[in-house]
Design a protein around this motif. Structure first.
Motif, short mmCIF file in Angstrom:
data_model
loop_
_atom_site.label_atom_id
_atom_site.label_comp_id
_atom_site.label_asym_id
_atom_site.label_seq_id
_atom_site.Cartn_x
_atom_site.Cartn_y
_atom_site.Cartn_z
N TYR A 88 -19.43 -1.04 -44.01
CA TYR A 88 -20.24 -1.09 -45.21
C TYR A 88 -20.30 0.32 -45.78
CZ TYR A 88 -22.19 -5.66 -43.83
OH TYR A 88 -22.35 -6.99 -43.48
N ARG A 89 -20.75 0.41 -47.01
CA ARG A 89 -21.01 1.72 -47.60
C ARG A 89 -22.22 1.65 -48.52
NH1 ARG A 89 -15.72 2.34 -51.62
NH2 ARG A 89 -16.34 0.73 -53.15
N GLN A 90 -22.85 2.81 -48.66
CA GLN A 90 -24.00 2.92 -49.56
C GLN A 90 -23.87 4.20 -50.35
OE1 GLN A 90 -27.85 2.55 -47.69
NE2 GLN A 90 -28.79 1.98 -49.63
N ALA A 91 -23.68 4.03 -51.65
CA ALA A 91 -23.61 5.18 -52.55
C ALA A 91 -25.02 5.57 -52.98
CB ALA A 91 -22.76 4.82 -53.77
N PRO A 92 -25.21 6.80 -53.40
CA PRO A 92 -26.55 7.24 -53.83
C PRO A 92 -27.12 6.35 -54.92
CG PRO A 92 -25.08 9.11 -53.64
CD PRO A 92 -24.23 7.90 -53.47
N GLY A 93 -28.34 5.88 -54.69
CA GLY A 93 -29.01 5.04 -55.68
C GLY A 93 -28.53 3.62 -55.75
N LYS A 94 -27.65 3.23 -54.85
CA LYS A 94 -27.11 1.87 -54.87
C LYS A 94 -27.40 1.15 -53.57
CE LYS A 94 -23.38 2.73 -58.17
NZ LYS A 94 -21.93 2.55 -58.45
N GLN A 95 -27.26 -0.17 -53.62
CA GLN A 95 -27.45 -0.97 -52.42
C GLN A 95 -26.23 -0.86 -51.49
OE1 GLN A 95 -28.34 -4.98 -53.77
NE2 GLN A 95 -30.54 -4.57 -53.75
N ARG A 96 -26.48 -1.10 -50.22
CA ARG A 96 -25.39 -1.11 -49.26
C ARG A 96 -24.49 -2.31 -49.55
NH1 ARG A 96 -26.83 0.07 -43.06
NH2 ARG A 96 -27.93 1.72 -44.22
N TYR B 258 -20.87 2.94 -43.05
CA TYR B 258 -21.46 2.47 -41.80
C TYR B 258 -20.57 1.40 -41.17
CZ TYR B 258 -25.78 4.38 -43.83
OH TYR B 258 -26.73 5.19 -44.40
N CYS B 259 -20.45 1.44 -39.87
CA CYS B 259 -19.80 0.32 -39.20
C CYS B 259 -20.87 -0.61 -38.63
CB CYS B 259 -18.85 0.78 -38.12
SG CYS B 259 -19.59 1.71 -36.78
N ALA B 260 -20.48 -1.86 -38.44
CA ALA B 260 -21.42 -2.86 -37.96
C ALA B 260 -20.68 -3.88 -37.11
CB ALA B 260 -22.11 -3.55 -39.13
N ALA B 261 -21.41 -4.47 -36.17
CA ALA B 261 -20.85 -5.47 -35.27
C ALA B 261 -21.69 -6.74 -35.34
CB ALA B 261 -20.81 -4.94 -33.85
N TRP B 262 -21.03 -7.87 -35.54
CA TRP B 262 -21.72 -9.17 -35.65
C TRP B 262 -21.37 -10.01 -34.43
CZ3 TRP B 262 -25.45 -11.80 -37.64
CH2 TRP B 262 -25.38 -13.20 -37.73
N ASP B 263 -22.43 -10.43 -33.71
CA ASP B 263 -22.19 -11.22 -32.50
C ASP B 263 -22.49 -12.69 -32.71
OD1 ASP B 263 -25.25 -10.27 -30.65
OD2 ASP B 263 -24.94 -11.38 -32.53
N GLY C 50 -24.19 1.12 -36.76
CA GLY C 50 -24.00 2.47 -36.28
C GLY C 50 -24.60 3.45 -37.28
N GLN C 51 -24.57 4.73 -36.93
CA GLN C 51 -25.02 5.72 -37.90
C GLN C 51 -23.93 5.91 -38.94
OE1 GLN C 51 -23.02 6.75 -35.72
NE2 GLN C 51 -22.06 8.57 -36.51
N GLY C 52 -24.24 6.44 -40.06
CA GLY C 52 -23.26 6.56 -41.13
C GLY C 52 -22.45 7.83 -41.03
N THR C 53 -21.33 7.81 -41.75
CA THR C 53 -20.52 9.01 -41.91
C THR C 53 -20.26 9.18 -43.40
OG1 THR C 53 -18.49 10.15 -41.20
CG2 THR C 53 -18.31 7.78 -41.57
N LEU C 54 -20.47 10.40 -43.89
CA LEU C 54 -20.43 10.65 -45.32
C LEU C 54 -19.00 10.91 -45.79
CD1 LEU C 54 -21.84 11.21 -48.05
CD2 LEU C 54 -22.12 13.58 -47.28
#
Length: 114
Positions: free
Chosen positions: A36-44, A93-98, A105-109
Motif C-alpha cells: 500500500y502507499r499513502q501520499a501526503p494528505g491522501k488516503q492509503r 507499507y507492506c501488509a499480510a492477509w491471513d 509493517g512500518q512504512g518506507t518513504l
C-alpha cells in the motif's frame, strides 16, 4: 507477524527502486501479501497484491511500471518500481492477509523528484 519494509529513498523521475518486505514468519501461509502507499494528505491506497497462488493485481496507475513478487524461501516480498513519477511519492507499507486479519509493517518513504 512482524513486517520490515526497506528500500525507499530519493530518486529522480524515470528512475527505479526496489522495495523489500521481510517477514518474521513464513509468508507461505498467508492468503496474500500486498503493498500500500499513502501520499501526503491522501488516503492509503492498495498498490499491488500477490496471492498465495501467485495471482497478481495492481492499481491502474502503476500497471506496466511496478512488479510485485514473493520469495517464500526468504520470507520476503518485493516491489520493483520502474519509470517512477513524482506522483508515486508516498510512504509505502507492506501488509499480510491471513484470511481474517491484515497485519501491517512500518512504512518506507519513497520520494520522486521532477
Amino acid at each position: 507477524v512482524q513486517l520490515q519494509a526497506s528500500g525507499g529513498g530519493l530518486v529522480q523521475a524515470g528512475g527505479s527502486l526496489r522495495l523489500s518486505c521481510a517477514a518474521s514468519v513464513s509468508i507461505f501461509s498467508f492468503n496474500a501479501m500486498s503493498w500500500y502507499r499513502q501520499a501526503p494528505g491522501k488516503q492509503r491506497e492498495l498498490v499491488a497484491v500477490v496471492t498465495s497462488g501467485d495471482r497478481l493485481n495492481y492499481t491502474d496507475s502503476v500497471k506496466g511500471r511496478f512488479t510485485i513478487s514473493r520469495d517464500n524461501a526468504k520470507n520476503t516480498v518485493y516491489l520493483q518500481m520502474n519509470s517512477l513519477k513524482p506522483e508515486d511519492t508516498a510512504v509505502y507499507y507492506c501488509a499480510a492477509w491471513d484470511g481474517a486479519r491484515l497485519s501491517w509493517g512500518q512504512g518506507t518513504l519513497v520520494t520522486v523528484s521532477s
